[in-house]
Design an enzyme around this catalytic site. Structure first.
Site, PDB file in Angstrom:
ATOM      1  N   HIS A 269      -1.814 -13.816  -6.355  1.00 48.80           N
ATOM      2  CA  HIS A 269      -1.726 -14.645  -5.142  1.00 48.80           C
ATOM      3  C   HIS A 269      -2.162 -16.088  -5.420  1.00 48.80           C
ATOM      4  O   HIS A 269      -2.858 -16.694  -4.605  1.00 48.80           O
ATOM      5  CB  HIS A 269      -2.609 -14.050  -4.032  1.00 48.80           C
ATOM      6  CG  HIS A 269      -2.100 -12.759  -3.489  1.00 48.80           C
ATOM      7  ND1 HIS A 269      -1.085 -12.679  -2.563  1.00 48.80           N
ATOM      8  CD2 HIS A 269      -2.466 -11.471  -3.750  1.00 48.80           C
ATOM      9  CE1 HIS A 269      -0.850 -11.397  -2.265  1.00 48.80           C
ATOM     10  NE2 HIS A 269      -1.669 -10.657  -2.983  1.00 48.80           N
ATOM     11  N   ASP A 322      -6.397  -8.201  -5.491  1.00 45.49           N
ATOM     12  CA  ASP A 322      -5.393  -7.248  -5.026  1.00 45.49           C
ATOM     13  C   ASP A 322      -3.997  -7.621  -5.506  1.00 45.49           C
ATOM     14  O   ASP A 322      -3.723  -8.757  -5.882  1.00 45.49           O
ATOM     15  CB  ASP A 322      -5.408  -7.171  -3.501  1.00 45.49           C
ATOM     16  CG  ASP A 322      -5.029  -8.504  -2.868  1.00 45.49           C
ATOM     17  OD1 ASP A 322      -5.607  -9.531  -3.276  1.00 45.49           O
ATOM     18  OD2 ASP A 322      -4.157  -8.532  -1.986  1.00 45.49           O
ATOM     19  N   GLU A 323      -3.108  -6.635  -5.481  1.00 48.68           N
ATOM     20  CA  GLU A 323      -1.661  -6.815  -5.691  1.00 48.68           C
ATOM     21  C   GLU A 323      -1.360  -7.689  -6.918  1.00 48.68           C
ATOM     22  O   GLU A 323      -0.587  -8.642  -6.844  1.00 48.68           O
ATOM     23  CB  GLU A 323      -1.016  -7.412  -4.436  1.00 48.68           C
ATOM     24  CG  GLU A 323      -1.143  -6.505  -3.218  1.00 48.68           C
ATOM     25  CD  GLU A 323      -0.469  -7.084  -1.985  1.00 48.68           C
ATOM     26  OE1 GLU A 323       0.176  -6.310  -1.251  1.00 48.68           O
ATOM     27  OE2 GLU A 323      -0.593  -8.293  -1.734  1.00 48.68           O
ATOM     28  N   VAL A 324      -1.959  -7.346  -8.035  1.00 49.42           N
ATOM     29  CA  VAL A 324      -1.764  -8.134  -9.249  1.00 49.42           C
ATOM     30  C   VAL A 324      -0.578  -7.574 -10.035  1.00 49.42           C
ATOM     31  O   VAL A 324      -0.647  -6.466 -10.588  1.00 49.42           O
ATOM     32  CB  VAL A 324      -3.039  -8.131 -10.121  1.00 49.42           C
ATOM     33  CG1 VAL A 324      -2.816  -8.946 -11.393  1.00 49.42           C
ATOM     34  CG2 VAL A 324      -4.213  -8.705  -9.331  1.00 49.42           C
TER      35      VAL A 324
END
Length: 529
Positions: A269, A322-324
């Site tokens: 992100h 998160d969400e890597v």
């Protein structure tokens, strides 16, 4: 005798009975206090010169937090109406002359876990008549002021504020120490007055942490003095926050008893970081996650957290995690070569990045909050000063606390405000301690947070998307478990009343009867929507 005094004498008993029947019998306080009792038929009237007394208090209010809080109290109980009663004809035995506040702690440093308890009493008689509020800290006192404000009603016939059904006794403290609301200023910029309005509205529901998700893939709006080109990643030249703006938000919140939790989400992100510093990207064509092989990446993180430590004084900093999607690390030859040299695969590099960022935060005196993927992937490697932020679903908190780490609950199926199909009833019934029965493990759940992600939110619609559903979660986080309704239908009227109170105070809270951000269906009373 003046006309208004005559009206007062003739109608007082009728009005008291009406107020009792319409409002007080339903005990319209939100969130519900730990203990509360009230009288039957006696009403007090708030004096035109209603004042603040502090005799016996150890808190000298040098910073004016109590004075300002009392001033805000007067504003919200008047709800913009003009008090125009003829007080000269009112018996002083029914005139509430003021509020006597005693704070037992001298300092006003807003620390995590600070005592937020208070005791509030409104007597039915006295010479003169004063309400009494006692709290260990100024921040407990501010909560007491909020509760007192909900005991007050504007009497339209007499043009006076009244407190029906005295005497009142409230003994109160929060169930959880962390009661948060996330705002997202990356997906859409939120102007400073909008953020301040959100902070004000949080105080009405006794929330105490503003989680500021400052930056993300789309934009980097905050000035970072150590690396001034980072905010080149803002959407525009005017959609930015100076470092002084950030300090102002922290100060504004602190004076209202709210901590500001700053978040920089790493390593994913983070595409916006490279607008100002392209070397943070793995490559020009593959722009996130941040370049794990580049020492400059960690120098920038260190600079950001060093700057943060000067302004964001909350014990915790949020480092995301998160969400890597690590595909850029594999597809970029230079990074692939670095991984081979260091005998890492991409998942090991993800762990390396998160743990190194944690160590940087620890070096600046912070404890760390990370999204739950870090725990799910390598929980036993995380610093023991980590708080795991649940968001993907249920059952995670149970595993986190069993491992000895702390947890914040925000499971997206219940506490994501941008999920407009999730109703307030779902918010209300979401229990952070589900399937956690061990008392020591229960203590590791420090609280919960509702999340207002900003993909479809800006200054035009944020309030009606947050409220009233955030209030349903706020009661879950504040009120003792045995006082919570087992059936949300039992609190519908009380929540509707609180929603209307928010509207009266200028907060654009949506109707209770419907999903998030629903519009009123037809003409009708606020209380029936």
């Amino acid at each position: 005798m003046g006309k208004k005094v005559c009206v007062f004498l003739v109608l007082v008993s009728i009005l008291v009975l009406a107020i009792d029947a319409i409002t007080v019998d339903r005990l319209n306080i939100w969130p519900m206090p730990k203990l509360v009792s009230h009288g039957e038929h006696r009403t007090l009237y708030v004096s035109k010169d209603f004042g603040l007394k502090t005799e016996g208090s150890k808190y000298n209010d040098a910073s004016g937090i109590l004075k300002d809080g009392f001033s805000r109290l007067l504003d919200v109980i008047r709800v913009a109406h003009v008090v125009d009663a003829n007080f000269s004809g009112i018996d002083t035995s029914v005139l509430l002359q003021g509020l006597h506040v005693v704070v037992l702690t001298a300092d006003d440093e807003l620390r995590y876990g600070i005592d937020e308890s208070y005791k509030l009493s409104v007597p039915d008689s006295g010479k003169p008549v004063y309400a009494h509020l006692e709290a260990q800290t100024i921040y407990g006192a501010l909560h007491g002021l909020q509760t007192f404000s909900q005991l007050c009603y504007f009497n339209f016939t007499l043009e006076v504020i009244q407190v029906p059904r005295v005497p009142w006794t409230v003994i109160d403290k929060p169930r959880f120490s962390y009661r948060g609301l996330l705002i997202d200023t990356s997906r859409h910029y939120l102007p400073l007055p909008v953020i301040k309005k959100v902070i004000d509205s949080m105080t009405y529901a006794k929330l105490n942490v503003l989680h500021w998700h400052i930056v993300d893939t789309q934009s980097f709006p905050l000035e970072i003095p150590s690396y001034p080109k980072l905010w080149d990643g803002a959407y525009s030249i005017s959609e930015r926050y100076t470092f002084v703006d950030a300090a102002e938000i922290v100060s504004y919140a602190q004076r209202r008893g709210i901590n500001v939790l700053a978040e920089i989400d790493v390593p994913g992100h983070a595409r916006s970081w490279g607008i100002g510093y392209p070397s943070l990207w793995p490559s020009k064509n593959c722009q996130q996650p941040l370049d794990v092989s580049n020492e400059f990446t960690f120098k920038v993180i260190d600079g950001i957290l060093s700057d943060f430590s000067k302004v964001f004084k909350f014990r915790f900093v949020h480092l995301g995690g998160d969400e890597v999607d690590t595909s850029c690390w594999i597809s970029t030859p230079r990074l692939r070569k670095w991984l081979t040299k260091h005998s890492m695969n991409e998942s090991q590099a993800y762990q390396y990045f998160v743990l190194r960022a944690q160590n940087i935060a620890l070096s600046h005196g912070y404890e760390i909050i990370n999204w739950e993927e870090t725990f799910n992937n390598f929980g036993n490697k995380l610093s023991r000063k980590t708080v795991v932020h649940n968001w993907l679903g249920g059952g995670v908190a149970q595993k986190v606390v069993a491992s000895g780490l702390r947890c914040i609950v925000s499971n997206q199926d219940k506490w994501y405000l941008d999920h407009l199909d999730d109703t307030w009833q779902q918010f209300y019934m979401n229990e952070p301690l589900t399937n956690i029965t061990n008392p020591k493990q229960q203590e590791l759940v420090i609280g919960g947070e509702v999340c207002m992600w900003g993909e479809h939110i800006d200054g035009s619609d944020i309030e009606q998307t947050i409220w009233p559903r955030a209030a349903a979660a706020a009661e879950r986080l504040w009120t003792p478990y045995d006082k919570l309704a087992k059936d949300p239908r039992k609190v519908t009227g009380r929540l509707a009343h609180f929603r209307c109170l928010l509207n009266q105070r200028g907060v654009a809270a949506a109707p209770v009867a419907g999903p998030g951000r629903v519009a009123p269906e037809e003409p009708g009373s606020c209380y029936s929507q």
